[in-house]
Design a protein around this motif. Sequence first.
Motif, PDB file in Angstrom:
ATOM      1  N   PRO A 188       5.183 -15.698  -0.963  1.00  0.00           N
ATOM      2  CA  PRO A 188       4.087 -14.785  -1.301  1.00  0.00           C
ATOM      3  C   PRO A 188       3.451 -14.213  -0.043  1.00  0.00           C
ATOM      4  O   PRO A 188       3.565 -14.789   1.056  1.00  0.00           O
ATOM      5  CB  PRO A 188       3.092 -15.682  -2.061  1.00  0.00           C
ATOM      6  CG  PRO A 188       3.842 -16.928  -2.398  1.00  0.00           C
ATOM      7  CD  PRO A 188       4.893 -17.085  -1.348  1.00  0.00           C
ATOM      8  N   ILE A 189       2.757 -13.092  -0.190  1.00  0.00           N
ATOM      9  CA  ILE A 189       2.055 -12.534   0.951  1.00  0.00           C
ATOM     10  C   ILE A 189       0.881 -13.435   1.330  1.00  0.00           C
ATOM     11  O   ILE A 189       0.391 -14.225   0.522  1.00  0.00           O
ATOM     12  CB  ILE A 189       1.554 -11.100   0.674  1.00  0.00           C
ATOM     13  CG1 ILE A 189       0.500 -11.091  -0.445  1.00  0.00           C
ATOM     14  CG2 ILE A 189       2.706 -10.181   0.343  1.00  0.00           C
ATOM     15  CD1 ILE A 189      -0.208  -9.764  -0.579  1.00  0.00           C
ATOM     16  N   THR A 190       0.427 -13.298   2.567  1.00  0.00           N
ATOM     17  CA  THR A 190      -0.684 -14.096   3.083  1.00  0.00           C
ATOM     18  C   THR A 190      -1.942 -13.238   3.133  1.00  0.00           C
ATOM     19  O   THR A 190      -1.914 -12.031   2.865  1.00  0.00           O
ATOM     20  CB  THR A 190      -0.355 -14.593   4.493  1.00  0.00           C
ATOM     21  OG1 THR A 190      -0.238 -13.444   5.373  1.00  0.00           O
ATOM     22  CG2 THR A 190       0.958 -15.367   4.510  1.00  0.00           C
ATOM     23  N   GLU A 191      -3.060 -13.853   3.518  1.00  0.00           N
ATOM     24  CA  GLU A 191      -4.304 -13.094   3.659  1.00  0.00           C
ATOM     25  C   GLU A 191      -4.147 -12.004   4.717  1.00  0.00           C
ATOM     26  O   GLU A 191      -4.705 -10.917   4.587  1.00  0.00           O
ATOM     27  CB  GLU A 191      -5.454 -14.032   4.028  1.00  0.00           C
ATOM     28  CG  GLU A 191      -5.942 -14.882   2.875  1.00  0.00           C
ATOM     29  CD  GLU A 191      -6.376 -14.037   1.680  1.00  0.00           C
ATOM     30  OE1 GLU A 191      -7.100 -13.042   1.881  1.00  0.00           O
ATOM     31  OE2 GLU A 191      -5.969 -14.356   0.546  1.00  0.00           O
ATOM     32  N   ALA A 192      -3.382 -12.279   5.767  1.00  0.00           N
ATOM     33  CA  ALA A 192      -3.153 -11.266   6.809  1.00  0.00           C
ATOM     34  C   ALA A 192      -2.396 -10.072   6.238  1.00  0.00           C
ATOM     35  O   ALA A 192      -2.669  -8.919   6.592  1.00  0.00           O
ATOM     36  CB  ALA A 192      -2.387 -11.875   7.981  1.00  0.00           C
ATOM     37  N   ASP A 193      -1.456 -10.339   5.336  1.00  0.00           N
ATOM     38  CA  ASP A 193      -0.694  -9.245   4.717  1.00  0.00           C
ATOM     39  C   ASP A 193      -1.600  -8.358   3.865  1.00  0.00           C
ATOM     40  O   ASP A 193      -1.339  -7.161   3.716  1.00  0.00           O
ATOM     41  CB  ASP A 193       0.426  -9.811   3.836  1.00  0.00           C
ATOM     42  CG  ASP A 193       1.502 -10.514   4.641  1.00  0.00           C
ATOM     43  OD1 ASP A 193       1.950  -9.941   5.651  1.00  0.00           O
ATOM     44  OD2 ASP A 193       1.876 -11.631   4.262  1.00  0.00           O
ATOM     45  N   ARG A 194      -2.658  -8.933   3.301  1.00  0.00           N
ATOM     46  CA  ARG A 194      -3.542  -8.165   2.419  1.00  0.00           C
ATOM     47  C   ARG A 194      -4.378  -7.140   3.175  1.00  0.00           C
ATOM     48  O   ARG A 194      -4.994  -6.264   2.567  1.00  0.00           O
ATOM     49  CB  ARG A 194      -4.437  -9.104   1.612  1.00  0.00           C
ATOM     50  CG  ARG A 194      -3.687  -9.879   0.547  1.00  0.00           C
ATOM     51  CD  ARG A 194      -4.602 -10.677  -0.373  1.00  0.00           C
ATOM     52  NE  ARG A 194      -3.855 -11.246  -1.472  1.00  0.00           N
ATOM     53  CZ  ARG A 194      -3.239 -12.427  -1.440  1.00  0.00           C
ATOM     54  NH1 ARG A 194      -3.313 -13.165  -0.338  1.00  0.00           N
ATOM     55  NH2 ARG A 194      -2.559 -12.869  -2.482  1.00  0.00           N
ATOM     56  N   THR A 195      -4.425  -7.256   4.501  1.00  0.00           N
ATOM     57  CA  THR A 195      -5.176  -6.276   5.292  1.00  0.00           C
ATOM     58  C   THR A 195      -4.249  -5.312   6.024  1.00  0.00           C
ATOM     59  O   THR A 195      -4.682  -4.602   6.931  1.00  0.00           O
ATOM     60  CB  THR A 195      -6.105  -6.987   6.299  1.00  0.00           C
ATOM     61  OG1 THR A 195      -5.329  -7.813   7.169  1.00  0.00           O
ATOM     62  CG2 THR A 195      -7.133  -7.835   5.576  1.00  0.00           C
ATOM     63  N   LYS A 196      -2.985  -5.267   5.598  1.00  0.00           N
ATOM     64  CA  LYS A 196      -2.079  -4.276   6.175  1.00  0.00           C
ATOM     65  C   LYS A 196      -2.371  -2.906   5.569  1.00  0.00           C
ATOM     66  O   LYS A 196      -2.693  -2.793   4.389  1.00  0.00           O
ATOM     67  CB  LYS A 196      -0.622  -4.660   5.911  1.00  0.00           C
ATOM     68  CG  LYS A 196      -0.137  -5.830   6.753  1.00  0.00           C
ATOM     69  CD  LYS A 196       1.338  -6.099   6.500  1.00  0.00           C
ATOM     70  CE  LYS A 196       1.841  -7.215   7.411  1.00  0.00           C
ATOM     71  NZ  LYS A 196       3.276  -7.510   7.178  1.00  0.00           N
ATOM     72  N   THR A 197      -2.266  -1.885   6.389  1.00  0.00           N
ATOM     73  CA  THR A 197      -2.496  -0.526   5.906  1.00  0.00           C
ATOM     74  C   THR A 197      -1.268  -0.022   5.147  1.00  0.00           C
ATOM     75  O   THR A 197      -0.223  -0.670   5.115  1.00  0.00           O
ATOM     76  CB  THR A 197      -2.820   0.424   7.066  1.00  0.00           C
ATOM     77  OG1 THR A 197      -1.746   0.379   8.024  1.00  0.00           O
ATOM     78  CG2 THR A 197      -4.119   0.020   7.750  1.00  0.00           C
ATOM     79  N   PHE A 198      -1.388   1.147   4.562  1.00  0.00           N
ATOM     80  CA  PHE A 198      -0.364   1.673   3.670  1.00  0.00           C
ATOM     81  C   PHE A 198       1.011   1.719   4.326  1.00  0.00           C
ATOM     82  O   PHE A 198       2.010   1.321   3.715  1.00  0.00           O
ATOM     83  CB  PHE A 198      -0.771   3.073   3.204  1.00  0.00           C
ATOM     84  CG  PHE A 198       0.217   3.717   2.274  1.00  0.00           C
ATOM     85  CD1 PHE A 198       0.340   3.276   0.958  1.00  0.00           C
ATOM     86  CD2 PHE A 198       1.026   4.749   2.698  1.00  0.00           C
ATOM     87  CE1 PHE A 198       1.251   3.856   0.089  1.00  0.00           C
ATOM     88  CE2 PHE A 198       1.939   5.338   1.840  1.00  0.00           C
ATOM     89  CZ  PHE A 198       2.055   4.891   0.531  1.00  0.00           C
ATOM     90  N   VAL A 199       1.094   2.170   5.557  1.00  0.00           N
ATOM     91  CA  VAL A 199       2.399   2.321   6.210  1.00  0.00           C
ATOM     92  C   VAL A 199       3.064   0.970   6.425  1.00  0.00           C
ATOM     93  O   VAL A 199       4.286   0.842   6.328  1.00  0.00           O
ATOM     94  CB  VAL A 199       2.248   3.071   7.548  1.00  0.00           C
ATOM     95  CG1 VAL A 199       3.535   3.003   8.355  1.00  0.00           C
ATOM     96  CG2 VAL A 199       1.881   4.532   7.299  1.00  0.00           C
ATOM     97  N   ASP A 200       2.269  -0.068   6.701  1.00  0.00           N
ATOM     98  CA  ASP A 200       2.835  -1.369   7.037  1.00  0.00           C
ATOM     99  C   ASP A 200       3.069  -2.285   5.837  1.00  0.00           C
ATOM    100  O   ASP A 200       3.851  -3.234   5.927  1.00  0.00           O
ATOM    101  CB  ASP A 200       1.915  -2.092   8.030  1.00  0.00           C
ATOM    102  CG  ASP A 200       1.814  -1.377   9.361  1.00  0.00           C
ATOM    103  OD1 ASP A 200       2.817  -0.764   9.771  1.00  0.00           O
ATOM    104  OD2 ASP A 200       0.736  -1.417   9.985  1.00  0.00           O
ATOM    105  N   MET A 201       2.395  -2.035   4.718  1.00  0.00           N
ATOM    106  CA  MET A 201       2.434  -2.992   3.618  1.00  0.00           C
ATOM    107  C   MET A 201       3.797  -3.080   2.938  1.00  0.00           C
ATOM    108  O   MET A 201       4.086  -4.051   2.237  1.00  0.00           O
ATOM    109  CB  MET A 201       1.341  -2.658   2.588  1.00  0.00           C
ATOM    110  CG  MET A 201       1.533  -1.335   1.874  1.00  0.00           C
ATOM    111  SD  MET A 201       0.127  -0.916   0.783  1.00  0.00           S
ATOM    112  CE  MET A 201       0.415  -2.025  -0.583  1.00  0.00           C
TER     113      MET A 201
END
Length: 469
Positions: A188-201
Amino acid sequence: MARLCRALQYYGLIKNYGSAPWYSAPIATDDEEALYKTQDSRSLVVDSVMADLQYACDYMQEGSSRTRVTRYAALGYMARIALHEGTFRKYHEEISELAGTANSFLEKAVWATDEIMSSGQFEITGKGAAAYRDLFTNPDLSKNKEIILFSDYDKDLNRKNNTSTVLNWQWNLSRSLADSYLKSDGTPITEADRTKTFVDMFTDRDPRMAETIMYPGFINEGDNSTLPTKIVLDYGGLGQIKFLPRTDATYGGWGENITDLPIIRYAEILLINAEAKAELGILTQNDLNATVNLLRSRVEMPEMTINVPIDPALEALYPSVSGALKNVILEIRRERRVELACEGFRYDDTMRWAAGSIYERPFEGVYLPGFGVYDCTGDGVPDVALFKSPNDKMGYTDEELKELSVYYTEDENGAPKQIYLSEGDKGNIRFYSDTDEDANKFIAPKYYYYPLSKDELVLNPNLKQPIGW
């Protein structure tokens, strides 16, 4: 066929109202006792529905058509309804007196799906993201062995659909859905992944994510576009491309598209089989390999194991799940959500799981680290901007912004517009329309049912409002 149609009609009433008057024969126009009777019990109506479904499964021809209802389609409908009723009875405390009957419906769902799976008529087709996409953008699904029943659209027959409107026509998809997709390593994604912007997500994620949610640099070739489509922040920024026609031949504009649309596909059957067995507590690794892992294998995702760790995010979404296979039930719910996204199942799923509290959560879109200009097409050139108000463009000139899609959270007078950032000056896109906590409160069990209209109660005063109304 008639009894199948009656079953589908009546179970629709059960899902909406919890009960209904059951009629097993035509009603005479002067039979006031029948015309004005109250609802029959949920048990009586659902047992009658299941009898109709069983009759259809026993007597309908198998056939090879995928546009006509065959025995396999009847089995598919039985599996859907049996899973819905079994889980509804298991998780809904307001009908706790029926909880002891839940397993009989789950067992029927297993039987119906086993009949389809053992027939050898269907399979998960293709390999990779393109194979998944083809299920929803193909002008001819007649020979696709994953399809059990589909709606056929054809230019020559003047049968067309409006699927081109899925992209940015008054709605976008949710960050909650986006966050459900696993990373490419199967975690699963992590809390850090949840703050990735559109291009990076979208980087290193389940390929089905970029086949469902518009990704950076997506060009809508069917609309004769040669430039990447910009995200629409006022809708949340996560546009839908699943079901969007991709070529000139299939994309005809408003109401003029000719892509075929699946109604029942084999992937759903596999997911029903896995979920029903997990809820019964009988699911094995071999069962996972024969169901969920076929779907993951198609898009080259790691397999699910019977010992999959519990994802705290899923546990928070579905707090009523318990038991020895809790971990697997939660993960099957994830798989069902991402595989069947945008196919019309999500609302019914949350209702049968008694997970209505999900709708108290504010709808969220893309994450932005702050106000300013952003490149959301992935070409290194800014294309959208979000500012607090037209009075504060952070030093950017109108000339610099003329090629950008510009959005504001407030108007010139400081009044809220449509969107805001969840953490004030940063965060996920949210909507001011969701800020009324009382209006967004999910009242259980009331909101698991629709109320009867005043007109219906006037026509038949013996009808009773559903639970909670």
